[in-house]
Scaffold this motif. Structure first.
Motif, short mmCIF file in Angstrom:
data_model
loop_
_atom_site.label_atom_id
_atom_site.label_comp_id
_atom_site.label_asym_id
_atom_site.label_seq_id
_atom_site.Cartn_x
_atom_site.Cartn_y
_atom_site.Cartn_z
N CYS A 1 -8.85 12.66 -1.51
CA CYS A 1 -7.70 12.61 -1.60
C CYS A 1 -7.43 11.10 -1.09
N ALA A 2 -6.19 11.07 -2.46
CA ALA A 2 -6.18 9.05 -1.50
C ALA A 2 -5.41 9.14 0.21
N PHE A 3 -5.26 10.01 0.02
CA PHE A 3 -3.51 10.47 1.18
C PHE A 3 -4.62 11.22 2.56
N LEU A 4 -5.56 11.24 2.73
CA LEU A 4 -5.93 11.57 3.47
C LEU A 4 -7.20 10.76 4.00
N ASN A 5 -7.86 9.72 2.58
CA ASN A 5 -8.07 8.56 2.89
C ASN A 5 -7.91 7.75 3.71
N ALA A 6 -6.13 7.43 3.73
CA ALA A 6 -5.43 6.47 4.52
C ALA A 6 -4.67 7.19 5.85
N ASP B 1 1.42 9.42 -5.55
CA ASP B 1 1.88 10.85 -5.04
C ASP B 1 2.81 11.49 -6.25
N GLU B 2 3.77 10.81 -6.86
CA GLU B 2 4.72 10.96 -7.88
C GLU B 2 3.61 11.46 -9.12
N ARG B 3 2.91 10.84 -9.49
CA ARG B 3 1.58 11.09 -11.10
C ARG B 3 0.73 12.38 -10.48
N VAL C 1 1.26 -1.07 -0.11
CA VAL C 1 0.05 0.01 0.31
C VAL C 1 0.91 1.21 -0.06
N ALA C 2 2.04 1.17 0.46
CA ALA C 2 2.66 2.60 0.72
C ALA C 2 3.42 2.27 -0.29
N ALA C 3 4.22 1.39 -1.19
CA ALA C 3 4.63 2.05 -2.32
C ALA C 3 3.15 2.00 -3.08
N ALA C 4 2.50 1.55 -2.95
CA ALA C 4 1.40 1.84 -4.28
C ALA C 4 0.76 3.70 -3.87
N ILE D 1 3.14 4.09 5.75
CA ILE D 1 1.42 4.63 5.32
C ILE D 1 1.21 6.23 5.65
N ARG D 2 1.36 6.48 7.16
CA ARG D 2 1.08 7.81 7.08
C ARG D 2 1.92 8.74 6.42
N VAL D 3 3.10 7.87 7.03
CA VAL D 3 4.65 9.15 6.20
C VAL D 3 4.21 9.28 5.04
N VAL D 4 4.05 8.67 3.96
CA VAL D 4 3.62 8.60 2.60
C VAL D 4 2.71 9.84 2.71
N ALA D 5 1.49 9.69 3.24
CA ALA D 5 0.27 10.82 3.17
C ALA D 5 1.16 12.27 3.78
N ARG D 6 1.85 11.89 4.88
CA ARG D 6 2.81 12.91 5.43
C ARG D 6 3.18 13.91 4.71
#
Length: 239
Positions: free
Chosen positions: A111-116, A70-72, A62-65, A127-132
């Motif tokens: 937002c996928a990152f807020l959702n996560a 994020d990049e895209r 999930v973190a990798a996805a 996963i939270r680190v990626v979102a942050r």
């Protein structure tokens, strides 16, 4: 109309990429906890062995996805913003027009990152680190535009940091309202509020400039007035 939610068209990818594609699509539409490894493997069309070959756990997948998303997403958002105008003001306000296009798409699920982040309790979870980090990248981009606006409007450069944080609140607020209400026009409501904020900042900068000019004028006037250069009467002459 292409949006950030669309997977880039490409030749058939390897098992790892197909696992990432499936994970991103499933967790974005249904959530992390509701998506099991079996569902991911099935949608990806890979063998379960491929999952364990490329990822040590579901969380790592999930973190990798999310990192790839994020990049895209940032590339899409930055490009869309830059197309909205040559001035920082137009680009800042244009961000909400970019969001509106996204909100209007059938694939918009917030937002996928807020959702996560909302599903993961620990702030140190990968996963939270990626979102942050995603929000930090977005804030950095917004800050660049706010600093440019400060230069355009004569605003104190130090106010750019505060304006950029306020801008991020407006962007994320628009995303949240659009998700809950199903109304793409939430982006335009946020744009209206953003325009008022920019006008207030520009007016404040103008007022401070006028105040500075007035103070300088008074100082010059005082220093050049006859009384300023008049010598006091000599006591010797008076006696």
């Amino acid at each position: 109309m292409a949006t950030e939610t669309h997977t880039e068209a490409a030749a058939p990818s390897g098992a790892r990429e197909r696992l990432l594609d499936a994970t991103e699509a499933l967790i974005y539409a249904g959530g992390i906890h509701a998506t099991g490894v079996d569902a991911i493997v099935k949608q990806s069309g890979t063998a379960r062995k491929s999952f364990y070959t490329h990822f040590e756990s579901k969380d790592a997948l999930v973190a990798a996805a999310l990192e790839r998303r994020d990049e895209r997403w940032m590339n899409w958002f930055i490009a869309g913003t830059q197309r909205r105008g040559k001035t920082a003001r137009k680009r800042l306000l244009g961000m909400f027009e970019v969001l509106r296009e996204w909100f209007a798409s059938e694939e918009f699920h917030g937002c996928a990152f807020l959702n996560a982040a909302g599903e993961i309790a620990s702030t140190e979870d990968p996963i939270r680190v990626v979102a942050r980090k995603h929000k930090e990248r977005l804030l950095d981009f917004v800050r660049i535009q706010c600093d440019a606006f400060a230069a355009e409007s004569g605003m104190d450069a130090r106010r750019g940091a505060r304006l950029s944080r306020q801008w991020l609140v407006l962007l994320d607020g628009a995303i949240a309202v659009a998700l809950v209400s199903g109304e793409a026009e939430a982006a335009l409501d946020a744009r209206t509020a953003a325009q008022i904020l920019l006008d207030a900042e520009a007016q404040s900068a103008s007022d401070r400039g006028m105040s500075t000019d007035t103070s300088a004028s008074k100082s010059v006037s005082k220093s050049t007035s006859p009384s300023a250069n008049k010598r006091p009467p000599s006591r010797r002459a008076a006696t």
